[in-house]
Structures are given as C-alpha cells and as structure tokens.
Design a protein around this motif. Structure first.
Motif, PDB file in Angstrom:
ATOM      1  N   THR A  77       0.829  -1.214   0.000  1.00 55.60           N
ATOM      2  CA  THR A  77       0.000   0.000   0.000  1.00 55.60           C
ATOM      3  C   THR A  77       0.861   1.262   0.000  1.00 55.60           C
ATOM      4  OG1 THR A  77      -1.672  -1.222   1.264  1.00 55.60           O
ATOM      5  CG2 THR A  77      -1.923   1.160   1.138  1.00 55.60           C
ATOM      6  N   LEU A  78       1.941   1.264   0.779  1.00 59.44           N
ATOM      7  CA  LEU A  78       2.814   2.439   0.831  1.00 59.44           C
ATOM      8  C   LEU A  78       3.458   2.717  -0.523  1.00 59.44           C
ATOM      9  CD1 LEU A  78       4.644   2.080   4.271  1.00 59.44           C
ATOM     10  CD2 LEU A  78       2.994   3.839   3.627  1.00 59.44           C
ATOM     11  N   TYR A  79       3.961   1.673  -1.190  1.00 57.97           N
ATOM     12  CA  TYR A  79       4.674   1.868  -2.460  1.00 57.97           C
ATOM     13  C   TYR A  79       3.754   1.810  -3.680  1.00 57.97           C
ATOM     14  CZ  TYR A  79       9.228   1.672  -0.168  1.00 57.97           C
ATOM     15  OH  TYR A  79      10.335   1.956   0.607  1.00 57.97           O
ATOM     16  N   GLY A  81       0.228   2.494  -3.521  1.00 54.55           N
ATOM     17  CA  GLY A  81      -0.897   3.411  -3.429  1.00 54.55           C
ATOM     18  C   GLY A  81      -2.228   2.716  -3.194  1.00 54.55           C
ATOM     19  N   THR A 117      -2.950   3.527   5.985  1.00 55.00           N
ATOM     20  CA  THR A 117      -1.736   3.400   5.170  1.00 55.00           C
ATOM     21  C   THR A 117      -1.908   4.031   3.801  1.00 55.00           C
ATOM     22  OG1 THR A 117      -1.349   1.285   6.297  1.00 55.00           O
ATOM     23  CG2 THR A 117       0.041   1.772   4.401  1.00 55.00           C
ATOM     24  N   SER A 121       0.247   7.020   1.994  1.00 53.84           N
ATOM     25  CA  SER A 121       1.142   6.564   0.916  1.00 53.84           C
ATOM     26  C   SER A 121       1.586   7.698  -0.007  1.00 53.84           C
ATOM     27  CB  SER A 121       0.473   5.459   0.097  1.00 53.84           C
ATOM     28  OG  SER A 121      -0.661   5.963  -0.586  1.00 53.84           O
ATOM     29  N   ASN A 125       5.670   8.553  -0.511  1.00 59.00           N
ATOM     30  CA  ASN A 125       6.463   8.418  -1.742  1.00 59.00           C
ATOM     31  C   ASN A 125       7.188   9.702  -2.132  1.00 59.00           C
ATOM     32  OD1 ASN A 125       6.110   5.618  -2.869  1.00 59.00           O
ATOM     33  ND2 ASN A 125       3.975   6.154  -2.547  1.00 59.00           N
ATOM     34  N   LYS A 132      11.530   7.970   5.090  1.00 61.38           N
ATOM     35  CA  LYS A 132      10.733   6.765   4.837  1.00 61.38           C
ATOM     36  C   LYS A 132      10.997   5.698   5.892  1.00 61.38           C
ATOM     37  CE  LYS A 132      10.082   7.125  -0.166  1.00 61.38           C
ATOM     38  NZ  LYS A 132      10.392   6.538  -1.478  1.00 61.38           N
ATOM     39  N   SER A 136       7.815   4.905   8.322  1.00 59.47           N
ATOM     40  CA  SER A 136       7.191   3.598   8.103  1.00 59.47           C
ATOM     41  C   SER A 136       7.197   2.781   9.383  1.00 59.47           C
ATOM     42  CB  SER A 136       7.907   2.840   6.978  1.00 59.47           C
ATOM     43  OG  SER A 136       9.278   2.616   7.305  1.00 59.47           O
TER      44      SER A 136
END
Length: 438
Positions: A77-79, A81, A117, A121, A125, A132, A136
């Motif tokens: 989800t973070l990387y 989206g 999350t 996101s 990014n 990060k 995170s």
C-alpha cells in the motif's frame, strides 16, 4: 518468558516477506514487460507472503495465534498506493475468510490498517530515504497499538500477553525499518544502473560526434574549394558541370556519414527482434570508421551470416563500445579485426586488436564499475557491455596478452522461433487447528 527466543514461525513469516521482495526486484529488473506494470507486479509479489503467512501462522500459545501478513499489506500500500493496497486487502480478507471463516473483527482491523496506510502513501512516496525509514516504522507501531485497542474492545476472547506485545507490536516496526531500507537500496541500485547506461551511451555518442564532425569537415572543405573555383571568370561550361558533380559527390558522402550516425544515436526501443549479425556489424563498422581513421586504425572484417534475437539498439551499443575500446587500446595505430561465425546453436562475434593488451587481473576485473585500465576511464563502459551480453542470454570471453593485443569473443544463441511452454504447479493449504486468530 518464552518469547525471549525468536519463535521459528516468526522467522518463517519474515522469510516469506523477504523472498517476495527480492523476487519483485529480480522480475522488475530482468523482465522487460514488467517495467510498465510495476504496481501489478508489486501486488502479485506482496500477495504471496500474505497468503503464506496465513497458511503458516505464528503459534505462541492457545490464546495467541497470529501472523505478519500486515507487513506485506503495509509495503504494497505504501509503495503501490490505493489501487495496489485495495487489491492486497481483498486478497488478504478473501484468503482469511476462505480458510478460517468470516470474522467481523478481522474486517474492521484490516480496513483501518488499509485506510490509514493508503492515506499516508502519497506523502510517503515524496519523502527521502531517511524519512521513509523512520515514518514507516512509526506508522506500523502506531497502527499496531490502535488495532490492538480495537480488538480488545470488540472481542472478549482477545488477550494481550507479553508474547503478543513482543511479536506483534515490537517486532513489526523493526522488521518494517529493515525491509524499507532494503527496498530503497535496491530501487537506488536499479536507478543508478539505468543512469549509467544512459551516461555511457551519451559518452560514446559524443565521442563519435567529434570524430564524425572531423570526417564531415573533409568533404565540406572540398565542396568549399569547388564553389570557390566556380567563381573563376571565363570558366567553361564543362568545367562548371564537372566541379558541380564533384561537390555533389562530396555532399553525398557527408550525408551518408551523418545518416549512419543518426541511425545509431536514435533512442532505444526496449523490444527484441531477430537481426542478421553480419548486416548490423557492417553498418556499425561504417559508423566507427571515422573514429578509426582519426586514430590511424585499419578496420577489417570477415562476417558470416547468422540470425539472433536481441534488442537491436542494445546490440549496437555493445558492439560499438567494444570496437571503440579496441581502437583506443591501439595508441600508435594498428588493425581492428571483426569476425563473426556460426555453429549449430550459436553465433560467435570476435573483436581483436593489436594494442596494449590486458593483464590477468584486468581480465578478471573486467565489468567492475569504476575499474578501468584507461587513465581517465570509469569502467562503466565494460560494465554496460557485460550486462548487455548477459541480457541477450550470451557469454563474453576475453583472451589477451600484455603489449600484444586483446580478443573479445561474444557467444549468442542463434534465433529459434519455437514456442516455450511453462507448466504450472498447484499448492496445498494448511488449516489452523487452535487458538484465537484475527
């Protein structure tokens, strides 16, 4: 205090996540079609550890059975989206309910994790690597505390033990910190290597431009001379026509040199196609000839016909790099020999010079970045050559004697149009037998 020693199920869960991250980068870096489908590949890669973590959960005691599926959900989800996160959430919930039955607490907990999350996101990014790493780890720590509080309020059976605090509140932030660090390092590596290829290509193009401009200047000088002669008073019509034909011939020569240069310098299209190696190498020899002439090097060739399946522009870049390096190795002039031959399964290209040669150490270190036998070299050119040959499923061999010359041999598989079929294998599932499971 059994949690003092790391439970082997925890290590198994972390192993699934780590291998999936490495698998993502291997496929992304080596399979061309995944370059434009990064989020899809990320979703598939992170869905595997989600499923595996649930199939092989962490047994602490009969009241504490959980897993680390939230970590790949966080990473995806973070990387990736909202879209990638939503797909992973659906996979996570579907697998959980299919294996262990519906549970409203699981639905609420993972919706909270996903929404928090996904909202973060976009900002994540845009951060640098250090931010990060810290955010995170902090985010997953806060969310673990929040979802634990939700679980306690929604369920009378959910209990917080020392083991739960250690494995599911303390370990995830630490694991997230190191996994994000690994991801960032691998992403930087791919980005740097991509830039190196571009820089090396521009370096070769700029050097060729200098040599070709020198070569083009010769026919233009001739044209200028004939135009001056055309100004001569009382010049006969026959002489005028003869001078004009000479000028036009020299202009066509200059045009041919420029056309060859532009054909090489045009942007690369990342696709593979069958090419005739003798035809391509002949064209490259014409491109390199001005540079060879400037360095008093004679280029000879003996080319056998053969077809290989490669990215045409990468193939040209590789061969041109090798010929350029061979010319530069002959400081006082010499002969560059280019040979191609074929056997039943392979095409072989040999590029030989009678220059300064290479020692055993230089041969062994060929392809290492920032190592070069040239005074002002960076070693990036040889690294690009080696990587390109490997990408074309080929092999590069070097034979060299100091002060006597070098021969570089590239072996490529001959083009075979037969299709390749891949057999899929099924996996089995393991049911949870005991304990409370979110």
């Amino acid at each position: 205090m059994t949690f003092v020693f790391i439970n082997h199920n925890v290590l198994d869960n972390l192993f699934y996540i780590l291998v999936s991250i490495l698998m993502f980068f291997v496929l992304f870096d080596n399979v061309k079609k995944f370059k434009n489908h990064k989020n899809l590949l990320l979703t598939v890669s992170m869905s595997l550890p989600i499923v595996l973590c649930m199939k092989f959960p962490i047994y602490i005691d009969q009241y504490c059975v959980h897993d680390l599926r939230q970590i790949p959900l966080f990473i995806g989800t973070l990387y990736g989206g909202w879209a990638a996160g939503a797909a992973l959430l659906i996979i996570s919930l579907s697998t959980r309910f299919a294996i262990y039955g519906f549970n409203s607490l699981t639905l609420v907990v993972y919706l909270v994790l996903y929404l928090a999350t996904a909202l973060f996101s976009i900002k994540f990014n845009r951060m640098n690597k250090k931010s990060k790493l810290m955010t995170s780890a902090l985010l997953i720590f806060v969310l673990e505390l929040l979802t634990t509080e939700i679980a306690l309020k929604m369920s009378d059976y959910f209990k917080v033990t020392e083991a739960y605090i250690f494995y599911f509140i303390m370990i995830p932030p630490v694991a997230m910190f190191f996994l994000v660090y690994l991801i960032e390092v691998l992403m930087d590596t791919i980005h740097i290597r991509s830039n190196i290829v571009k820089i090396e290509k521009m370096d070769v193009v700029s050097q060729l431009a200098a040599s070709i401009s020198h070569e083009v200047r010769n026919p233009l000088t001739v044209v200028k001379g004939f135009i001056e002669l055309l100004k001569t008073p009382d010049l006969s019509q026959n002489d005028k026509e003869r001078y004009i034909q000479y000028a036009l011939k020299e202009l066509r020569t200059a045009e041919s040199i420029i056309s060859d240069y532009l054909a090489f310098a045009k942007p690369a299209i990342e696709k593979v196609e069958p090419i005739l190696i003798d035809k391509e190498i002949k064209n490259l020899i014409e491109v390199i000839k001005p540079f060879a002439n400037m360095n008093a090097v004679k280029v000879t060739n003996q080319l056998a016909s053969g077809m290989v399946l490669v990215n045409t522009n990468y193939f040209r870049q590789c061969i041109l790099n090798l010929m350029k390096n061979a010319i530069e190795a002959m400081e006082n002039g010499g002969e560059l020999k280019v040979l191609s031959l074929t056997d039943k399964n392979h095409a072989i290209i040999k590029i030989s010079d009678n220059g300064i040669g290479m020692s055993k150490e230089q041969i062994n270190r060929y392809g290492e970045p920032y190592y070069s036998s040239k005074e002002k070299g960076t070693g990036l050119g040889s690294m690009v050559v080696l990587k390109t040959v490997q990408t074309m499923n080929g092999k590069l061999d070097i034979e060299s004697v100091p002060s006597d010359g070098t021969t570089i041999m590239i072996t490529l598989p001959l083009y075979n149009s037969d299709p390749v079929y891949v057999k899929e294998q099924n996996d089995s599932r393991v049911k949870l037998k005991t304990g409370y499971y979110i």
